[in-house]
Scaffold this motif. Structure first.
Motif, PDB file in Angstrom:
ATOM      1  N   PRO A 141      -7.192 -28.345   0.374  1.00  0.00           N
ATOM      2  CA  PRO A 141      -8.120 -28.999   1.300  1.00  0.00           C
ATOM      3  C   PRO A 141      -8.860 -28.026   2.216  1.00  0.00           C
ATOM      4  N   ALA A 142      -8.820 -26.722   1.915  1.00  0.00           N
ATOM      5  CA  ALA A 142      -9.345 -25.723   2.851  1.00  0.00           C
ATOM      6  C   ALA A 142     -10.841 -25.878   3.107  1.00  0.00           C
ATOM      7  N   LEU A 143     -11.603 -26.291   2.100  1.00  0.00           N
ATOM      8  CA  LEU A 143     -13.056 -26.352   2.262  1.00  0.00           C
ATOM      9  C   LEU A 143     -13.457 -27.337   3.354  1.00  0.00           C
ATOM     10  N   ALA A 144     -12.799 -28.486   3.420  1.00  0.00           N
ATOM     11  CA  ALA A 144     -13.125 -29.470   4.474  1.00  0.00           C
ATOM     12  C   ALA A 144     -12.882 -28.869   5.849  1.00  0.00           C
ATOM     13  N   GLY A 145     -11.853 -28.035   5.966  1.00  0.00           N
ATOM     14  CA  GLY A 145     -11.585 -27.382   7.248  1.00  0.00           C
ATOM     15  C   GLY A 145     -12.647 -26.382   7.622  1.00  0.00           C
ATOM     16  N   SER A 146     -13.057 -25.564   6.670  1.00  0.00           N
ATOM     17  CA  SER A 146     -14.052 -24.537   6.974  1.00  0.00           C
ATOM     18  C   SER A 146     -15.446 -25.124   7.134  1.00  0.00           C
ATOM     19  N   LEU A 147     -15.729 -26.221   6.431  1.00  0.00           N
ATOM     20  CA  LEU A 147     -17.071 -26.790   6.457  1.00  0.00           C
ATOM     21  C   LEU A 147     -17.321 -27.632   7.702  1.00  0.00           C
ATOM     22  N   PHE A 148     -16.360 -28.528   8.023  1.00  0.00           N
ATOM     23  CA  PHE A 148     -16.595 -29.380   9.193  1.00  0.00           C
ATOM     24  C   PHE A 148     -15.347 -29.607  10.047  1.00  0.00           C
ATOM     25  N   GLY A 149     -14.402 -28.700   9.969  1.00  0.00           N
ATOM     26  CA  GLY A 149     -13.291 -28.681  10.923  1.00  0.00           C
ATOM     27  C   GLY A 149     -12.279 -29.791  10.755  1.00  0.00           C
ATOM     28  N   TRP A 150     -12.143 -30.327   9.538  1.00  0.00           N
ATOM     29  CA  TRP A 150     -11.185 -31.421   9.332  1.00  0.00           C
ATOM     30  C   TRP A 150      -9.920 -30.914   8.666  1.00  0.00           C
ATOM     31  N   GLN A 151      -8.781 -31.449   9.090  1.00  0.00           N
ATOM     32  CA  GLN A 151      -7.543 -31.277   8.334  1.00  0.00           C
ATOM     33  C   GLN A 151      -6.627 -32.453   8.618  1.00  0.00           C
ATOM     34  N   ALA A 152      -5.783 -32.772   7.653  1.00  0.00           N
ATOM     35  CA  ALA A 152      -4.831 -33.874   7.823  1.00  0.00           C
ATOM     36  C   ALA A 152      -3.776 -33.470   8.847  1.00  0.00           C
ATOM     37  N   LYS A 153      -3.428 -34.397   9.735  1.00  0.00           N
ATOM     38  CA  LYS A 153      -2.489 -34.102  10.813  1.00  0.00           C
ATOM     39  C   LYS A 153      -1.167 -34.849  10.688  1.00  0.00           C
ATOM     40  N   ARG A 154      -1.170 -35.996  10.052  1.00  0.00           N
ATOM     41  CA  ARG A 154      -0.012 -36.886  10.118  1.00  0.00           C
ATOM     42  C   ARG A 154       0.973 -36.604   8.984  1.00  0.00           C
ATOM     43  N   SER A 155       2.254 -36.657   9.317  1.00  0.00           N
ATOM     44  CA  SER A 155       3.323 -36.313   8.386  1.00  0.00           C
ATOM     45  C   SER A 155       3.679 -37.491   7.479  1.00  0.00           C
ATOM     46  N   VAL A 156       4.483 -37.199   6.449  1.00  0.00           N
ATOM     47  CA  VAL A 156       4.964 -38.254   5.556  1.00  0.00           C
ATOM     48  C   VAL A 156       5.803 -39.258   6.341  1.00  0.00           C
ATOM     49  N   ARG A 157       6.590 -38.782   7.291  1.00  0.00           N
ATOM     50  CA  ARG A 157       7.384 -39.716   8.110  1.00  0.00           C
ATOM     51  C   ARG A 157       6.487 -40.670   8.885  1.00  0.00           C
ATOM     52  N   GLU A 158       5.380 -40.156   9.437  1.00  0.00           N
ATOM     53  CA  GLU A 158       4.442 -41.028  10.145  1.00  0.00           C
ATOM     54  C   GLU A 158       3.782 -42.007   9.181  1.00  0.00           C
ATOM     55  N   MET A 159       3.451 -41.549   7.987  1.00  0.00           N
ATOM     56  CA  MET A 159       2.861 -42.447   6.990  1.00  0.00           C
ATOM     57  C   MET A 159       3.807 -43.609   6.692  1.00  0.00           C
ATOM     58  N   CYS A 160       5.091 -43.289   6.527  1.00  0.00           N
ATOM     59  CA  CYS A 160       6.079 -44.324   6.211  1.00  0.00           C
ATOM     60  C   CYS A 160       6.301 -45.251   7.408  1.00  0.00           C
ATOM     61  N   ALA A 161       6.405 -44.663   8.602  1.00  0.00           N
ATOM     62  CA  ALA A 161       6.638 -45.474   9.800  1.00  0.00           C
ATOM     63  C   ALA A 161       5.482 -46.446  10.038  1.00  0.00           C
ATOM     64  N   ASP A 162       4.250 -45.978   9.871  1.00  0.00           N
ATOM     65  CA  ASP A 162       3.093 -46.847  10.096  1.00  0.00           C
ATOM     66  C   ASP A 162       2.970 -47.912   9.013  1.00  0.00           C
ATOM     67  N   THR A 163       3.315 -47.540   7.779  1.00  0.00           N
ATOM     68  CA  THR A 163       3.315 -48.537   6.700  1.00  0.00           C
ATOM     69  C   THR A 163       4.343 -49.623   6.971  1.00  0.00           C
ATOM     70  N   TRP A 164       5.545 -49.225   7.424  1.00  0.00           N
ATOM     71  CA  TRP A 164       6.595 -50.199   7.694  1.00  0.00           C
ATOM     72  C   TRP A 164       6.227 -51.096   8.882  1.00  0.00           C
ATOM     73  N   ASN A 165       5.577 -50.520   9.882  1.00  0.00           N
ATOM     74  CA  ASN A 165       5.121 -51.318  11.025  1.00  0.00           C
ATOM     75  C   ASN A 165       4.141 -52.387  10.561  1.00  0.00           C
ATOM     76  N   TRP A 166       3.204 -52.003   9.699  1.00  0.00           N
ATOM     77  CA  TRP A 166       2.245 -52.963   9.131  1.00  0.00           C
ATOM     78  C   TRP A 166       2.957 -54.017   8.290  1.00  0.00           C
ATOM     79  N   GLN A 167       3.852 -53.578   7.391  1.00  0.00           N
ATOM     80  CA  GLN A 167       4.557 -54.498   6.504  1.00  0.00           C
ATOM     81  C   GLN A 167       5.420 -55.480   7.292  1.00  0.00           C
TER      82      GLN A 167
END
Length: 338
Positions: free
Chosen positions: A302-328
Motif C-alpha cells: 500500500p506504499a503508493l497511497a501513502g506517498s501520493l496522498f498521505g493515506w495509510q490504514a490505521k486500525r488493527s484486526v482486533r479493532e476490525m473484529c470489535a467493531d464488527t461484533w458491536n454492529w452484529q
C-alpha cells in the motif's frame, strides 16, 4: 464540493458518505436499493447531523444520471454502484458486464455531458488474480479469474483510455483488498442478504448464533497455520482513503491507481481467534477441503497511497473484529428490523 456517490446506501458507500460529510462536503446518493437499504443513509444522516438526498435510480439510465448531476450541481463522483459477488458473476456474467462495465460507461457519458470531470472508481484487488509476488504492487500484471474481476479490469482500462484521450479528467482508481469492520457507533455496518459470502460477516453470524459453525476451506496451505491469508482492511480506513483521493484529485487533472490495504496478511484462524476474543463467544470451526481456485496468500503493497496522498490504514484486526461484533450485537438482522 458536492459529491455524487453511486451505491451510497451500500456497505462501503454508506461509510464513505459519512466520511465525506465529516470532511465538510455536500453529498447526494444515487442507489437502486437492489442490494442496499435506505435505512443505512438515515443512520448516516443521524450520525453526521446532516441531510443527504437519496435519488433512487440506476447508473445505466444516462438521462437520469445527467438530471441528478445537474440538479445538485455535483463537482465529483465516487462510483460504488455495481454487482460484487464473485460466484454469482461466474453464473451470470452478462449481468456483471452490463451493470459494472456498461453502467460505468453510461455514467461517464452523463458526467461528460454535465461537465463533471472528477471521478473515483471502486475497483478491486481481484484484478491481479493469482499473485506473482507478495506484497502485490500496483504494477502487478492483471490476470482476473472471474467475470467480476474482469469487469473491474475492463473499467480500469476504459478509464485509462479516457484519461489519455481527453484532457481535464481527474480520475482515481482504488483497488480494495478485503474490507471488513463497521463504524464504531454500531449504527452502520455490513448487512449481506442471506448467507454471507465473505469471512468476517460469516464469523459474526456464527458468534451471534445465526449460523451453527464456520467451515474453514483447507488447512494445508504453505502458511504459518495452514489456512488462507488475506489483507483485511477496516471499512472506515477505506472510506478515509476515498476522501484523501478526492482531495488529491482537486489539485489538478490526472489519473492514478492505488492499492488500499494494510500490507499485512491475516490467516483465517488468526481472524477467528481475534473475533473470539472480541466477542467472548465460541466460534465452532470445521476444516473442509480447499475450494478450487483459492489462493494461499494475498496482501497489498500500500506504499503508493501513502506517498501520493498521505493515506495509510490505521486500525488493527482486533479493532476490525470489535467493531464488527458491536454492529452484529446491535443489529443481528442487519437493517431488516428498522
Amino acid at each position: 464540493m458536492t459529491i455524487l456517490v453511486t451505491g451510497g446506501a451500500g456497505y462501503i458507500g454508506s461509510h464513505t458518505v459519512l466520511a465525506l460529510l465529516e470532511a465538510g462536503n455536500e453529498v447526494v446518493v444515487v442507489d437502486s436499493l437492489v442490494n442496499a437499504n435506505a435505512e443505512s443513509l438515515r443512520r448516516v444522516c443521524a450520525l453526521a447531523g446532516r441531510h443527504v438526498p437519496l435519488e433512487r435510480g440506476d447508473v445505466r439510465d444516462r438521462a437520469f444520471m445527467e438530471t441528478v448531476l445537474r440538479r445538485y450541481g455535483c463537482t465529483a463522483v465516487v462510483h460504488f454502484a455495481g454487482l460484487k459477488a464473485v460466484g454469482q458473476s461466474v453464473a451470470e456474467p452478462l449481468d456483471y458486464y452490463e451493470v459494472n462495465v456498461a453502467g460505468t460507461v453510461s455514467l461517464l457519458q452523463a458526467m461528460r455531458a454535465s461537465g463533471v470531470r472528477s471521478f473515483v472508481f471502486s475497483s478491486s484487488a481481484t484484478v491481479y488474480g493469482e499473485p506473482q509476488v507478495l506484497p502485490i504492487p500496483e504494477n502487478h500484471p492483471f490476470a482476473p479469474a472471474s467475470p467480476y474481476g474482469r469487469s473491474k479490469a475492463m473499467v480500469e482500462e476504459i478509464l485509462a483510455d479516457l484519461a489519455g484521450s481527453e484532457a481535464g479528467w481527474h480520475i482515481a482508481t482504488l483497488r480494495y483488498f478485503n474490507p471488513v469492520g463497521a463504524h464504531e457507533s454500531g449504527a452502520i455496518g455490513e448487512a449481506p442478504s442471506g448467507i454471507p459470502d465473505n469471512l468476517m460477516p460469516y464469523v459474526a453470524k456464527v458468534a451471534g448464533g445465526k449460523l451453527s459453525h464456520l467451515r474453514v476451506f483447507g488447512n494445508d496451505y504453505p502458511t504459518p497455520d495452514g489456512t488462507g491469508v488475506r489483507d483485511y482492511i477496516h471499512v472506515v480506513d477505506l472510506a478515509e482513503g476515498h476522501v484523501r483521493a478526492l482531495d488529491h484529485l482537486a489539485a489538478g487533472p490526472g489519473h492514478f491507481s492505488v492499492n488500499l490495504g494494510t500490507g499485512r496478511g491475516t490467516s483465517v484462524l488468526e481472524l477467528v481467534a481475534a473475533f473470539r476474543h472480541a466477542s467472548n463467544r465460541e466460534i465452532p470451526c470445521e476444516i473442509v477441503e480447499r475450494r478450487p481456485g483459492d489462493i494461499a496468500e494475498y496482501y497489498a503493497d500500500p506504499a503508493l497511497a501513502g506517498s501520493l496522498f498521505g493515506w495509510q490504514a490505521k486500525r488493527s484486526v482486533r479493532e476490525m473484529c470489535a467493531d464488527t461484533w458491536n454492529w452484529q450485537s446491535k443489529n443481528p438482522n442487519g437493517y431488516d428490523e428498522a
